[in-house]
Design a protein around this motif. Structure first.
Motif, PDB file in Angstrom:
ATOM      1  N   SER A 105       0.826  -1.215   0.000  1.00  0.00           N
ATOM      2  CA  SER A 105       0.000   0.000   0.000  1.00  0.00           C
ATOM      3  C   SER A 105       0.861   1.268   0.000  1.00  0.00           C
ATOM      4  O   SER A 105       0.497   2.263  -0.622  1.00  0.00           O
ATOM      5  N   LEU A 106       1.998   1.244   0.660  1.00  0.00           N
ATOM      6  CA  LEU A 106       2.882   2.413   0.679  1.00  0.00           C
ATOM      7  C   LEU A 106       3.477   2.716  -0.688  1.00  0.00           C
ATOM      8  O   LEU A 106       3.756   3.859  -1.012  1.00  0.00           O
ATOM      9  N   HIS A 107       3.661   1.690  -1.471  1.00  0.00           N
ATOM     10  CA  HIS A 107       4.272   1.878  -2.785  1.00  0.00           C
ATOM     11  C   HIS A 107       3.242   2.113  -3.876  1.00  0.00           C
ATOM     12  O   HIS A 107       3.560   2.072  -5.055  1.00  0.00           O
ATOM     13  N   GLY A 108       1.996   2.326  -3.468  1.00  0.00           N
ATOM     14  CA  GLY A 108       0.972   2.669  -4.442  1.00  0.00           C
ATOM     15  C   GLY A 108       0.558   1.527  -5.335  1.00  0.00           C
ATOM     16  O   GLY A 108      -0.053   1.735  -6.361  1.00  0.00           O
ATOM     17  N   THR A 109       0.917   0.323  -4.961  1.00  0.00           N
ATOM     18  CA  THR A 109       0.538  -0.829  -5.762  1.00  0.00           C
ATOM     19  C   THR A 109      -0.938  -1.100  -5.544  1.00  0.00           C
ATOM     20  O   THR A 109      -1.458  -0.956  -4.456  1.00  0.00           O
ATOM     21  N   PHE A 110      -1.610  -1.501  -6.602  1.00  0.00           N
ATOM     22  CA  PHE A 110      -3.023  -1.820  -6.512  1.00  0.00           C
ATOM     23  C   PHE A 110      -3.122  -3.185  -5.847  1.00  0.00           C
ATOM     24  O   PHE A 110      -2.946  -4.209  -6.476  1.00  0.00           O
ATOM     25  N   ARG A 140       7.561  -3.687  -8.878  1.00  0.00           N
ATOM     26  CA  ARG A 140       8.182  -3.375 -10.170  1.00  0.00           C
ATOM     27  C   ARG A 140       7.339  -3.946 -11.312  1.00  0.00           C
ATOM     28  O   ARG A 140       7.111  -3.284 -12.330  1.00  0.00           O
ATOM     29  N   ASP A 141       6.823  -5.140 -11.116  1.00  0.00           N
ATOM     30  CA  ASP A 141       5.984  -5.776 -12.123  1.00  0.00           C
ATOM     31  C   ASP A 141       4.722  -4.952 -12.388  1.00  0.00           C
ATOM     32  O   ASP A 141       4.349  -4.718 -13.535  1.00  0.00           O
ATOM     33  N   ASP A 142       4.067  -4.480 -11.331  1.00  0.00           N
ATOM     34  CA  ASP A 142       2.868  -3.660 -11.495  1.00  0.00           C
ATOM     35  C   ASP A 142       3.192  -2.334 -12.190  1.00  0.00           C
ATOM     36  O   ASP A 142       2.426  -1.861 -13.032  1.00  0.00           O
ATOM     37  N   LYS A 185       2.959   1.115 -17.162  1.00  0.00           N
ATOM     38  CA  LYS A 185       3.641   1.819 -18.251  1.00  0.00           C
ATOM     39  C   LYS A 185       3.281   1.208 -19.601  1.00  0.00           C
ATOM     40  O   LYS A 185       2.976   1.912 -20.559  1.00  0.00           O
ATOM     41  N   ARG A 186       3.329  -0.115 -19.673  1.00  0.00           N
ATOM     42  CA  ARG A 186       3.040  -0.794 -20.933  1.00  0.00           C
ATOM     43  C   ARG A 186       1.580  -0.626 -21.333  1.00  0.00           C
ATOM     44  O   ARG A 186       1.275  -0.406 -22.501  1.00  0.00           O
ATOM     45  N   LEU A 187       0.695  -0.745 -20.373  1.00  0.00           N
ATOM     46  CA  LEU A 187      -0.727  -0.598 -20.646  1.00  0.00           C
ATOM     47  C   LEU A 187      -1.029   0.811 -21.148  1.00  0.00           C
ATOM     48  O   LEU A 187      -1.767   0.998 -22.122  1.00  0.00           O
ATOM     49  N   ALA A 188      -0.442   1.811 -20.504  1.00  0.00           N
ATOM     50  CA  ALA A 188      -0.646   3.191 -20.939  1.00  0.00           C
ATOM     51  C   ALA A 188      -0.114   3.393 -22.357  1.00  0.00           C
ATOM     52  O   ALA A 188      -0.764   4.032 -23.182  1.00  0.00           O
ATOM     53  N   ALA A 189       1.048   2.815 -22.654  1.00  0.00           N
ATOM     54  CA  ALA A 189       1.626   2.952 -23.990  1.00  0.00           C
ATOM     55  C   ALA A 189       0.728   2.314 -25.043  1.00  0.00           C
ATOM     56  O   ALA A 189       0.501   2.894 -26.109  1.00  0.00           O
ATOM     57  N   VAL A 190       0.199   1.148 -24.743  1.00  0.00           N
ATOM     58  CA  VAL A 190      -0.681   0.466 -25.692  1.00  0.00           C
ATOM     59  C   VAL A 190      -1.967   1.258 -25.884  1.00  0.00           C
ATOM     60  O   VAL A 190      -2.417   1.461 -27.011  1.00  0.00           O
ATOM     61  N   ARG A 220      -5.656 -11.090 -12.539  1.00  0.00           N
ATOM     62  CA  ARG A 220      -4.364 -11.775 -12.589  1.00  0.00           C
ATOM     63  C   ARG A 220      -4.169 -12.428 -13.956  1.00  0.00           C
ATOM     64  O   ARG A 220      -3.100 -12.327 -14.567  1.00  0.00           O
ATOM     65  N   ARG A 221      -5.204 -13.098 -14.465  1.00  0.00           N
ATOM     66  CA  ARG A 221      -5.107 -13.750 -15.775  1.00  0.00           C
ATOM     67  C   ARG A 221      -4.963 -12.724 -16.895  1.00  0.00           C
ATOM     68  O   ARG A 221      -4.185 -12.926 -17.831  1.00  0.00           O
ATOM     69  N   ALA A 222      -5.720 -11.636 -16.812  1.00  0.00           N
ATOM     70  CA  ALA A 222      -5.628 -10.588 -17.828  1.00  0.00           C
ATOM     71  C   ALA A 222      -4.226  -9.972 -17.832  1.00  0.00           C
ATOM     72  O   ALA A 222      -3.640  -9.727 -18.891  1.00  0.00           O
ATOM     73  N   LYS A 223      -3.689  -9.755 -16.647  1.00  0.00           N
ATOM     74  CA  LYS A 223      -2.347  -9.180 -16.512  1.00  0.00           C
ATOM     75  C   LYS A 223      -1.292 -10.113 -17.092  1.00  0.00           C
ATOM     76  O   LYS A 223      -0.417  -9.690 -17.843  1.00  0.00           O
ATOM     77  N   GLU A 224      -1.395 -11.400 -16.783  1.00  0.00           N
ATOM     78  CA  GLU A 224      -0.429 -12.373 -17.301  1.00  0.00           C
ATOM     79  C   GLU A 224      -0.522 -12.485 -18.817  1.00  0.00           C
ATOM     80  O   GLU A 224       0.493 -12.553 -19.503  1.00  0.00           O
ATOM     81  N   ASP A 225      -1.748 -12.491 -19.354  1.00  0.00           N
ATOM     82  CA  ASP A 225      -1.949 -12.544 -20.798  1.00  0.00           C
ATOM     83  C   ASP A 225      -1.334 -11.308 -21.459  1.00  0.00           C
ATOM     84  O   ASP A 225      -0.618 -11.409 -22.459  1.00  0.00           O
TER      85      ASP A 225
END
Length: 187
Positions: free
Chosen positions: A27-32, A79-81, A86-91, A151-156
């Motif tokens: 939560s401190l690192h702003g991760t969802f 880091r993964d999130d 970043k990638r999602l925003a770029a797409v 989780r599945r959508a993220k992995e895909d």
């Protein structure tokens, strides 16, 4: 004392502390984060400890070893999130820089990254900041089902994103569908 007894006792002693630390750090690192993410991190740490049982047992303070290992598991998750965001925003910007929705005719490009449904869910969660509660209501899902779907959508998305070198390759791979529509073509 057997490895199983040792780790059972260690798990009982440290689980609450590890889970509290995982929730706080995420939560401190702003991760969802939801409870499942923190629990997953703790479980992953315990599996790592089991694999390195000889090293853990030799430590004067095995609980400290667990805490340090958990820290690195959590940093990897964070880091993964961030990379997903970043990638999602770029797409999304590549598909339509004006409103983050796919441009007309852009469905060909989405096939290479993820389904339109997955892209919408990821965008709503990671970019629009929708909460688990809001998305559960919207999609009529329980929290655990939503967590699994995310989780599945993220992995895909991650798996397919890694197949391309740059988000701008989406336009090139699709022929000129996006460029003809003016997306990504500044005049």
């Amino acid at each position: 004392m057997t490895d199983q007894e040792f780790f059972s006792q260690l798990f009982q002693q440290e689980y609450g502390t590890l889970l509290t630390y995982a929730r706080k750090m995420l939560s401190l690192h702003g991760t969802f984060v939801n409870t499942d993410d923190a629990e997953d991190a703790v479980q992953e740490t315990l599996i790592l400890a089991w694999k390195k049982s000889e090293e853990v047992r030799q430590r004067e303070n095995p609980g400290a070893w667990l805490m340090e290992a958990l820290k690195y598991v959590l940093l990897h998750m964070i880091r993964d999130d961030r990379n997903i965001i970043k990638r999602l925003a770029a797409v999304c910007v590549e598909l339509n820089p004006n409103d983050h929705f796919p441009a007309p005719g852009a469905s060909l490009e989405l096939e290479g990254i993820t389904t339109p449904e997955n892209l919408l869910l990821l965008r709503e969660f990671y970019l629009d900041g929708e909460t688990y509660e809001t998305l559960c209501l919207k999609y009529n899902l329980k929290k655990s089902a939503l967590a699994m779907r995310l989780r599945r959508a993220k992995e895909d998305f991650k798996k397919n994103y890694e197949k391309i070198e740059e988000p701008s390759e989406l336009s090139a791979k699709s022929g000129n569908v996006l460029r003809e529509g003016g997306v990504g073509n500044e005049k």
